[in-house]
Design a protein around this motif. Structure first.
Motif, mmCIF file in Angstrom:
data_model
loop_
_atom_site.group_PDB
_atom_site.id
_atom_site.type_symbol
_atom_site.label_atom_id
_atom_site.label_comp_id
_atom_site.label_asym_id
_atom_site.label_seq_id
_atom_site.Cartn_x
_atom_site.Cartn_y
_atom_site.Cartn_z
ATOM 1 N N UNK A 2 0.851 -1.186 0.000
ATOM 2 C CA UNK A 2 0.000 0.000 0.000
ATOM 3 C C UNK A 2 0.887 1.237 0.000
ATOM 4 N N UNK A 3 0.298 2.339 -0.442
ATOM 5 C CA UNK A 3 1.012 3.605 -0.524
ATOM 6 C C UNK A 3 0.064 4.723 -0.107
ATOM 7 N N UNK A 4 0.623 5.788 0.414
ATOM 8 C CA UNK A 4 -0.132 6.977 0.812
ATOM 9 C C UNK A 4 0.418 8.150 0.009
ATOM 10 N N UNK A 15 -3.530 7.622 9.765
ATOM 11 C CA UNK A 15 -3.512 6.414 8.946
ATOM 12 C C UNK A 15 -2.896 5.224 9.669
ATOM 13 N N UNK A 16 -2.605 5.392 10.944
ATOM 14 C CA UNK A 16 -1.946 4.311 11.674
ATOM 15 C C UNK A 16 -2.807 3.045 11.694
ATOM 16 N N UNK A 17 -4.126 3.199 11.806
ATOM 17 C CA UNK A 17 -5.008 2.034 11.845
ATOM 18 C C UNK A 17 -4.922 1.248 10.538
ATOM 19 N N UNK A 69 -2.733 -3.314 7.568
ATOM 20 C CA UNK A 69 -2.058 -3.789 6.360
ATOM 21 C C UNK A 69 -0.832 -4.628 6.702
ATOM 22 N N UNK A 70 -0.072 -4.198 7.707
ATOM 23 C CA UNK A 70 1.096 -4.972 8.139
ATOM 24 C C UNK A 70 0.680 -6.357 8.617
ATOM 25 N N UNK A 103 -1.748 -8.023 7.664
ATOM 26 C CA UNK A 103 -2.201 -8.799 6.508
ATOM 27 C C UNK A 103 -1.059 -9.129 5.554
ATOM 28 N N UNK A 104 0.153 -8.687 5.889
ATOM 29 C CA UNK A 104 1.310 -9.028 5.085
ATOM 30 C C UNK A 104 1.642 -8.066 3.970
ATOM 31 N N UNK A 105 1.020 -6.880 3.969
ATOM 32 C CA UNK A 105 1.316 -5.886 2.945
ATOM 33 C C UNK A 105 2.626 -5.161 3.249
ATOM 34 N N UNK A 106 3.352 -4.838 2.203
ATOM 35 C CA UNK A 106 4.515 -3.962 2.324
ATOM 36 C C UNK A 106 4.000 -2.527 2.372
ATOM 37 N N UNK A 107 4.541 -1.721 3.262
ATOM 38 C CA UNK A 107 3.987 -0.393 3.509
ATOM 39 C C UNK A 107 4.929 0.716 3.037
ATOM 40 N N UNK A 108 4.405 1.581 2.175
ATOM 41 C CA UNK A 108 5.148 2.739 1.688
ATOM 42 C C UNK A 108 4.272 3.981 1.825
ATOM 43 N N UNK A 109 4.874 5.143 1.689
ATOM 44 C CA UNK A 109 4.112 6.390 1.727
ATOM 45 C C UNK A 109 4.922 7.510 1.088
#
Length: 314
Positions: free
Chosen positions: A162-164, A176-178, A183-184, A186-192
């Motif tokens: 996901x991205x912001x 957006x912490x929630x 997402x973490x 659920x195994x998503x890689x997190x970017x912003x």
């Protein structure tokens, strides 16, 4: 001497395009040249022009020039295929590209069709490319609405990150912490997107608050030795888009781009396109600009290239 170093030294863009590269900061529906959009849509699309109004200028262009195109029946698959073809032509073998989480709702296309279109285009146009599909979350929308848009995609097991993005100043990253915590889990890689128009402290704040795996842009971190040290110690990469930063007047020239400062301070950096439609540059051009500006040696750029796609298929 590697093929990439040789191609840079000879300033041969075609040879540069022939060497495997990654594009880890790409908005897929803006991933092709504007002339290609005009050809697919049968409409004259005006090139993007920056007027000094930050992200709002991009949003205005999308609203006036691109949204009418997206409303053309059957255009979505053609645009996605064009984005993949642009990447193929540029020698991209690892593509991390996003699509807005609310796109399906805006266009009347159900999430299942969005996913199938992306999967089909990938297999049709670039079957040997490593594709990491990303869902983008615009800061302009309320968090609860973003969660409602996100939910239908969860059972489809397709998106990997996901991205912001959008206006950095519109909402605090803490809002957006929630979403990011979920997402973490659920195994998503997190970017912003952060540090494009904001500050070095905001880069650190976003990485810490959202537990980011990577930062899109992040160039403001170059103004703070402490933040650069903090990023380097945590091996948080910055996916940088030099021409985007230049056109949006975040830097004065390629020769003075802060990617050099970040690199010299041990921060991992990658070179990417952002939006080919808006900035008219592939990753190959981005590398060549940095080399011709004297900002990096050919060998240093080759190292940056390799670090972004260590397992690139031929």
């Amino acid at each position: 001497m590697s093929d990439f170093v040789s191609a840079l030294l000879s300033s041969d863009l075609q040879l540069i395009r022939g060497v495997p590269k990654a594009d880890l900061h790409n908005h897929l529906l803006l991933g092709m040249k504007v002339d290609r959009i005009s050809g697919l849509s049968g409409r004259r699309i005006k090139p993007f022009q920056y007027n000094g109004n930050g992200i709002q200028d991009i949003n205005n262009w999308i609203s006036e020039q691109y949204i009418p195109v997206l409303k053309i029946p059957g255009i979505f698959p053609k645009l996605i295929e064009a984005g993949f073809q642009q990447a193929v032509d540029d020698g991209i073998t690892v593509l991390e590209a996003s699509i807005d989480v609310g796109f399906g709702n805006l266009s009347g296309i159900p999430p299942e069709e969005v996913v199938e279109t992306l999967r089909s285009a990938h297999q049709k146009v670039a079957p040997h490319m490593i594709f990491r599909p990303c869902l983008g979350f615009p800061r302009s929308l309320p968090v609860r609405k973003l969660l409602r848009f996100f939910e239908p995609y969860l059972d489809l097991n397709f998106f990997t990150s996901i991205d912001l993005y959008d206006d950095e100043m519109s909402q605090s990253v803490h809002n957006y912490r929630e979403i990011y915590r979920f997402a973490k889990q659920m195994g998503f890689r997190c970017t912003a997107h952060v540090g494009e128009f904001g500050t070095a402290d905001q880069v650190r704040e976003a990485v810490d608050a959202l537990d980011l795996d990577a930062v899109q842009h992040g160039i403001a971190a170059a103004s703070s030795p402490d933040v650069m040290k903090w990023l380097a110690e945590r091996s948080v990469p910055l996916n940088i888009c030099p021409t985007s930063n230049l056109v949006l007047q975040r830097v004065k020239s390629y020769a003075t781009h802060p990617i050099r400062i970040l690199f010299d301070n041990g921060v991992k950096v990658t070179v990417n396109t952002d939006d080919v439609t808006l900035f008219n540059q592939g990753v190959s051009e981005e590398f060549l600009h940095l080399f011709q500006a004297g900002l990096f040696s050919a060998e240093e750029l080759d190292g940056i290239r390799e670090s972004a796609c260590p397992q690139s298929p031929l």
